[in-house]
Design an enzyme around this catalytic site. Structure first.
Site, short mmCIF file in Angstrom:
data_model
loop_
_atom_site.label_atom_id
_atom_site.label_comp_id
_atom_site.label_asym_id
_atom_site.label_seq_id
_atom_site.Cartn_x
_atom_site.Cartn_y
_atom_site.Cartn_z
N GLU A 87 -0.06 -1.34 5.70
CA GLU A 87 0.97 -0.92 6.66
C GLU A 87 0.83 0.54 7.05
O GLU A 87 1.09 0.92 8.19
CB GLU A 87 2.37 -1.18 6.09
CG GLU A 87 3.51 -0.96 7.07
CD GLU A 87 4.06 0.46 7.09
OE1 GLU A 87 4.90 0.76 7.96
OE2 GLU A 87 3.65 1.28 6.22
N ASP A 97 0.83 -1.20 0.00
CA ASP A 97 0.00 0.00 0.00
C ASP A 97 0.86 1.25 0.00
O ASP A 97 2.06 1.21 0.33
CB ASP A 97 -0.92 0.01 1.22
CG ASP A 97 -0.16 -0.04 2.54
OD1 ASP A 97 0.75 -0.88 2.65
OD2 ASP A 97 -0.46 0.75 3.45
#
Length: 385
Positions: free
Chosen positions: A138, A73
């Site tokens: 994350e 991400d």
């Protein structure tokens, strides 16, 4: 793999929009790329559209196990008008490839994938196993690494590199990161008769004042420095002539190994309960996200080996550093099996999350060799124990 193929992989990764979601598109691309080279891959769903990816080289059940870890991400783009280069363009200018996530951390993720492909194509004998853990979420909550840890995917790991941007330096420690919310409930009334209500804003300000000195006695950490705490979001009221009946704030704290997240939470709970014991004061505390601090001994063989290999590849004296952010290491540290973790990758940490984010191609193009050498040499030494 030649230089252009490496850049093409990075370009494609940056062009996939995975801003706080849609990591399955990244995982699907990586799965095809890795399986085309005979590498075993599986995906693990966290939620619809958000899949972790696990890839592995080496004989099944062989030991020891070395892990490459990274997240798929990115943070959001922010104001597009502030970008000189479109965030999904992956434009190259000189030594820089621009785009959201290029430094944090698709550059290092691509280098890890390339390292595994090159080892597979060269039919390199792996003295154990090399595992890639590509996680979701994350940047906000570490849902992916939390899930992978809870499912036992790191229970047999003996050493790990996390590929956050460090400019090739070796990070052996970082702070924790704790996000919290405090809410204040009052009684709304007309502002001309405040004595008949309870001002939620005024009561929440009591917490703000108490929090300012709440950690004044906490000594700085020898490794990561002082505990850092900030109240960053504050909301109250919706009309100027009404006493607010609800108010809330959010804060972030960077804990230390010596005074960790548990101690921080205990103290925040204490001050909230203490203030709420006063008449007409109703405060509630909630933890929104909690990353623990991470420290690996500077003398650990993994730290020393990574410093040596990165120094040779970059042709400079690579430093051992600490950072004040947090990484997926905070979740992987919760595994029952304890193993050394370092953070090492291409790109500048200070460039993360900024507009016009970029990664230096000169760093990216050598990082896969660093990863290969550290993994192979670590496995060889670990296998002797």
């Amino acid at each position: 793999m030649d230089k252009q193929n490496k850049i093409d992989i990075l370009t494609h990764l940056v062009q996939i929009d995975s801003a706080n979601d849609h990591e399955k598109e990244v995982a699907d691309y990586l799965e095809k790329l890795l399986t085309d080279h005979g590498i075993t891959v599986k995906q693990v769903e966290t939620s619809p559209g958000r899949n972790n990816l696990i890839a592995e080289l080496g004989e099944p059940d062989a030991t020891p196990v070395f892990a490459f870890a990274g997240h798929m991400d990115t943070v959001s783009f922010g104001n597009l008008d502030d970008w000189a280069h479109e965030p999904l363009s992956a434009e190259i200018h000189g030594d820089r490839l621009y785009g959201r996530g290029s430094a944090d951390m698709k550059g290092s993720l691509a280098a890890m994938v390339i390292a595994m492909i090159e080892l597979a194509d060269d039919k390199t004998k792996i003295p154990g196993r090399i595992r890639l853990l590509a996680s979701v979420g994350e940047e906000y909550g570490a849902q992916g690494s939390k899930q992978l840890t809870e499912q036992g995917e790191v229970d047999d790991v003996n050493a790990m590199i996390i590929g956050e941007p460090t400019s090739g330096d070796v990070v052996y420690a970082h702070n924790g990161s704790l996000n919290y919310t405090v809410t204040s409930e009052g009684t709304p009334v007309h502002s001309s008769i405040p004595e008949q209500g309870v001002n939620a804003l005024t009561n929440l300000v009591k917490f703000v004042n108490a929090e300012a000195d709440l950690f004044a006695d906490v000594k700085p950490s020898e490794e990561v420095g002082p505990l850092v705490h900030s109240i960053t979001v504050f909301h109250s009221g919706d009309q100027v002539n009404t006493i607010p009946g609800h108010a809330e704030l959010q804060g972030n704290i960077r804990a230390t190994p010596e005074f960790g997240n548990g101690a921080v939470i205990k103290r925040l709970n204490m001050i909230t309960r203490g203030l709420s014991s006063a008449p007409d004061t109703d405060l509630a505390f909630n933890v929104d996200m909690s990353f623990d601090p991470m420290v690996t001994d500077k003398e650990d063989p993994l730290v020393q080996l990574a410093q040596s290999e990165s120094s040779k590849a970059l042709n400079r004296d690579v430093e051992l550093k600490v950072i004040h952010g947090a990484t997926d290491a905070s979740e992987y540290r919760k595994a029952e099996n304890q193993f050394p973790i370092i953070v090492l990758g291409a790109g500048d940490w200070e460039n993360s999350h900024k507009m016009n984010e970029y990664v230096e191609l000169s760093q990216f193009l050598v990082m896969n060799d660093v990863y290969k050498q550290v993994a192979l040499k670590s496995l060889k030494e670990l296998g002797k124990k």
